[in-house]
Design an enzyme around this catalytic site. Structure first.
Site, PDB file in Angstrom:
ATOM      1  N   LYS A  38     -96.447  32.967 -20.616  1.00  0.00           N
ATOM      2  CA  LYS A  38     -96.382  31.404 -20.584  1.00  0.00           C
ATOM      3  C   LYS A  38     -97.568  30.852 -21.425  1.00  0.00           C
ATOM      4  CE  LYS A  38     -96.748  31.050 -16.073  1.00  0.00           C
ATOM      5  NZ  LYS A  38     -96.550  32.555 -15.704  1.00  0.00           N
TER       6      LYS A  38
ATOM      7  N   GLU B 168    -107.536  27.199 -13.685  1.00  0.00           N
ATOM      8  CA  GLU B 168    -107.447  28.120 -14.831  1.00  0.00           C
ATOM      9  C   GLU B 168    -108.681  29.295 -14.457  1.00  0.00           C
ATOM     10  OE1 GLU B 168    -105.846  28.014 -18.511  1.00  0.00           O
ATOM     11  OE2 GLU B 168    -104.723  28.150 -16.684  1.00  0.00           O
ATOM     12  N   ARG B 169    -108.748  30.400 -15.241  1.00  0.00           N
ATOM     13  CA  ARG B 169    -109.574  31.422 -15.024  1.00  0.00           C
ATOM     14  C   ARG B 169    -110.678  30.952 -16.101  1.00  0.00           C
ATOM     15  NH1 ARG B 169    -104.783  33.744 -15.171  1.00  0.00           N
ATOM     16  NH2 ARG B 169    -104.238  35.093 -13.447  1.00  0.00           N
TER      17      ARG B 169
END
Length: 469
Positions: free
Chosen positions: A163, A189-190
């Protein structure tokens, strides 16, 4: 000073309870509005958003920052304002957090306006009624799942099917070939992903027309929940004030729903089916309805949607589907076969793929491609049991066409050049349609299948390989 206004006229309250991120505050004189920000802690570093007015004196809020160190009896200041996001030309090429602070180790922009993140969708009278196609340069998307300018496209897939890579490629192609602004919103998010994306965008030269806004996985749910609203406020500025087309990329909308679910649980609301918040549909609609095409410009949104356990009947996926004009479904099976982008052409679809919008030739070709791939999918069981030799000659031709189409619809990406060593390709819609048409007409029946794998336009197949002997 507790529960009163101080000499500056700022209303002050006192903490009466702290339960994780949930903070109850008592105000004796003036009750803060819902969505007002409250500040508390040693240096006012703990920020709380009012979610509920419990009675005439008490409010309940959710902290946007960690609540370590808070205790009952602490003084709380009502700012009297909602959470705001910075807008203006100076935010381009920068990276922000949910509060509008820069997180790219550079000085904060000096001349920006601040606007509330809670805004109404544009009225129907200002919306554009034209349907236009947005070309991405990615063959499979442009041919089978055309995107709408000012529309919303969903990128559905489980973990690790590509993705974020596909989103990055769309950013690269759109900014490189269309003079719009792009906003990347990372929800939960990381930190590694955000840093890598920033570096990639810088190296590919698209950062000057891009804004990035992130909330990390380890941040409280309210911070992750509000970052999408902040990104939309920035996008609305470029659409309404600068009259530019905006590409808004959200990675990923499931984490927005998940953050809302956490907040709902913290607030003690009864969950609905599968543990989701009872207000999921309303919260998602409030966000999605702001993404619109107006007379002054368009916000086109591509949203990555994590699908829990690859189950497309999950309520989060179902509710997201209802807002989209195109659905791009990524398939783990195709990824395992090396067919990248791993988009499932039979499960993906677009409301734009009608003759009145894309034209009769494009529509007929896309239907023929879908029909060929669907027949091949049906024949796979027979091939697995009895072998290819047991098929009729006509069925064998369909299988050959379908396999060549599958390989032609793969494409090397600019965003993966460093991993694959293959140079990225941008393919125009005209070249993509031309290639598909020639494959369906059996012009490449004598070519090996791998001649069509990971190429740009169809002419590359004739340059690389002649027909097989």
């Amino acid at each position: 000073m507790n529960g009163q206004k101080d000499h500056r006229g700022i209303s002050r309250g006192v903490i009466v309870a702290v339960q994780g991120s949930v903070v109850d505050v008592r105000f004796d004189d003036h009750l803060p509005f819902v969505y007002s920000l409250l500040r508390t802690g040693d240096k006012g570093q703990v920020i709380i958003e009012v979610m509920e007015q419990l009675d005439t004196r008490n409010v309940r809020g959710i902290a946007l920052t960690p609540t370590q160190g808070l205790s009952r009896g602490m003084s709380v200041e009502d700012t009297g304002e909602p959470l705001k996001a910075p807008v203006g030309k100076e935010i381009l090429s920068r990276m922000f957090d949910v509060f509008g602070n820069t997180i790219d180790h550079q000085e904060a922009p000096s001349s920006v306006q601040w606007r509330s993140i809670h805004r109404q969708p544009p009225p129907f009278s200002t919306r554009s009624t034209k349907s236009e196609i947005l070309e991405t340069g990615i063959k499979l998307i442009d041919v089978l799942v055309p995107l709408e300018r000012g529309g919303k496209a969903g990128l559905f897939g489980g973990a690790g099917v590509g993705k974020t890579v596909l989103l990055t490629e769309v950013i690269h192609n759109m900014i490189g070939h269309q003079q719009g602004a792009s906003i990347f919103c990372g929800i939960g998010e990381r930190s590694r992903e955000g840093e890598e994306l920033y570096r990639d965008m810088k190296e590919s030269g698209v950062l000057p027309n891009m804004v990035m806004i992130f909330s990390q996985m380890n941040e409280p749910p309210c911070s992750r929940f509000r970052v999408a609203n902040a990104a939309l406020t920035m996008a609305e500025y470029f659409r309404d004030d600068e009259h530019r087309d905006v590409l808004l990329l959200i990675d990923n909308i499931f984490r927005f729903i998940q953050a809302g679910m956490e907040i709902s649980g913290l607030m003690g609301r009864m969950p609905s089916r599968l543990g989701y918040q009872p207000t999921m549909s309303t919260e998602l609609s409030a966000l999605e309805e702001r993404i619109a095409n107006t007379d002054s410009g368009a916000i086109t949104s591509i949203q990555a949607v994590y699908v829990p356990a690859d189950d497309l009947t999950d309520p989060s996926a179902v509710h997201t589907f209802s807002h989209l004009s195109a659905s791009i479904v990524l398939s783990r099976k195709r990824a395992n076969e090396g067919l990248y982008p791993a988009i499932d052409p039979l499960q993906s679809g677009s409301q734009m793929a009608v003759p009145g919008i894309v034209g009769r030739r494009h529509y007929d070709l896309s239907q023929e491609i879908r029909k060929t791939l669907a027949l091949y999918a049906d024949l796979k069981d027979i091939i697995a049991m009895l072998g290819l030799d047991q098929l009729t000659s006509e069925d064998r031709k369909i299988v050959a066409r379908a396999r060549r189409l599958e390989r032609f619809l793969t494409q090397p990406f600019f965003s993966t050049e460093q991993f694959t060593g293959m140079k990225g390709k941008y393919v125009s819609l005209k070249d993509a349609l031309n290639g598909c048409e020639r494959i369906l007409n059996d012009e490449f029946a004598d070519y090996p299948e791998n001649a069509l794998y990971m190429i740009g336009s169809i002419d590359e197949a004739t340059q690389k390989h002649g027909p097989s002997d």
